[in-house]
Enzyme design. Structure first.
Site, PDB file in Angstrom:
ATOM      1  N   HIS A   1      37.882  33.423  33.187  1.00  0.00           N
ATOM      2  CA  HIS A   1      36.504  33.022  33.441  1.00  0.00           C
ATOM      3  C   HIS A   1      36.018  33.624  34.740  1.00  0.00           C
ATOM      4  CE1 HIS A   1      37.029  30.157  30.193  1.00  0.00           C
ATOM      5  NE2 HIS A   1      38.137  29.735  30.788  1.00  0.00           N
ATOM      6  N   GLU A  31      32.317  34.271  37.259  1.00  0.00           N
ATOM      7  CA  GLU A  31      31.127  33.500  37.613  1.00  0.00           C
ATOM      8  C   GLU A  31      29.990  33.727  36.618  1.00  0.00           C
ATOM      9  OE1 GLU A  31      29.969  34.321  41.557  1.00  0.00           O
ATOM     10  OE2 GLU A  31      31.806  33.533  42.480  1.00  0.00           O
ATOM     11  N   CYS A  64      42.673  42.217  13.554  1.00  0.00           N
ATOM     12  CA  CYS A  64      41.398  41.883  12.907  1.00  0.00           C
ATOM     13  C   CYS A  64      40.563  43.150  12.764  1.00  0.00           C
ATOM     14  CB  CYS A  64      40.638  40.832  13.719  1.00  0.00           C
ATOM     15  SG  CYS A  64      40.075  41.432  15.327  1.00  0.00           S
ATOM     16  N   CYS A 120      39.656  44.764  16.150  1.00  0.00           N
ATOM     17  CA  CYS A 120      40.778  45.440  16.794  1.00  0.00           C
ATOM     18  C   CYS A 120      41.143  46.733  16.059  1.00  0.00           C
ATOM     19  CB  CYS A 120      41.982  44.515  16.878  1.00  0.00           C
ATOM     20  SG  CYS A 120      41.827  43.239  18.149  1.00  0.00           S
TER      21      CYS A 120
END
Length: 325
Positions: A54, A56, A95, A98
């Site tokens: 994660h 900002e 997938c 990818c």
């Protein structure tokens, strides 16, 4: 500490047993890799998993395949003029997204080939994922196969640090392996054939080779046979080429599973080659190299061991098919 959990050289027994069990359906994808620059030297091994972090402004998420290609491979990049062979053992097949990233990567790195072995198939009822696998398999530099028992054993010996062998955890895998292999075979049978100017008559080719094909040549042979379905191939080889290399072993299995007959030359075959391909010289009417007998036997044993897996799975699939009908 966080990054160490996302990638490394060795993996825990618990992770390998759970995430590569074809009966399970874990959320994460693990990728175990062997990377070989050139033809010699010790392969570099590594593992990665899905990568999330994660920031900002934005949340970032990498699938294991994309993380390896975009982050790990750059760290290991060598001379672009040296061939690079990558072997992946994936807990889930790639997938559709990818698959596209792998294709784009290979377009930029013409010296790289990738052999992909998968434990299970990711949302395989989704046509986009099926087409992604077809697109990958149509490339000359890619092979895709379901992991065999021998692959699981290889991963245990290679990616588990300093532990004794344990074959018990794969004892109930064969039925799932056979099922996934059957599904994958059906997907690849839908690959479009290359238009050919050849007549639609049957053609039988017999090769006598000094060594069996390597993994890369096996891929090219399969693509040729897929393009020319009227052709059958028999291969007689004097010896096995680097038969301890799992890429070469898998290449021979893939050929055998697709109808190619592979044999080690016996004394009668040497005699036939002598009479057929050697210019006649007086007093040399025949050639029976009796001193080769022990080498012939050893190569035959090794080839039988390599192909035993593919024959077992083929028999399993045939029994299941007959049971359904």
């Amino acid at each position: 500490m966080y990054k160490k959990k996302l990638r490394g050289m060795y993996i825990s027994k618990k992770v390998l047993k759970y995430h590569f069990d074809p009966h399970e359906a874990p959320r994460d994808t693990y990728l175990l890799c062997k990377l070989q620059w050139g033809e010699t030297g010790t392969p570099w091994i590594h593992w990665v998993k899905n990568y999330r972090y994660h920031a900002e402004v934005k949340n970032y998420y990498y699938h294991a395949e994309a993380y390896f290609l975009e982050k790990i491979f750059k760290m290991r990049r060598s001379n672009n003029y040296v061939n690079c062979s990558i072997t992946w053992y994936l807990s889930w097949s790639p997938c559709e997204e990818c698959c596209c990233k792998i294709q784009n990567f290979l377009r930029k790195h013409s010296h790289v080939n990738i052999d992909i072995h998968v434990s299970r198939l990711y949302y395989i009822e989704n046509e986009k994922n099926r087409q992604g696998l077809r697109n990958l398999m149509s490339l000359e530099k890619v092979t895709i196969a379901v992991m065999e028992i021998e692959d699981y054993t290889h991963c245990w010996k290679t990616f588990i640090q300093g532990d004794v062998d344990d074959d018990s955890w794969t004892v109930d895998f064969p039925s799932e392996i056979a099922k996934n292999r059957s599904i994958l075979k059906d997907i690849f049978e839908d690959l479009p054939l290359i238009e050919s100017a050849m007549p639609s008559v049957s053609c039988s080719i017999t090769w006598v080779l000094s060594t069996t094909p390597c993994g890369k040549c096996s891929r090219k042979i399969l693509k040729f046979l897929r393009a020319y379905p009227n052709v059958t191939l028999k291969i007689y080889a004097a010896k096995l080429f680097k038969h301890l290399d799992i890429r070469n072993q898998q290449g021979l299995r893939n050929l055998a599973m697709n109808g190619v007959i592979i044999r080690i030359m016996n004394l009668a075959d040497y005699s036939y080659c002598w009479k057929t391909f050697v210019a006649y010289q007086h007093g040399e009417d025949d050639y029976w190299p009796w001193s080769f007998t022990s080498h012939i036997f050893l190569n035959w044993i090794e080839l039988r061991h390599i192909l035993l897996v593919s024959r077992h799975l083929e028999k399993t699939l045939r029994v299941k098919s007959n049971a359904k009908s």
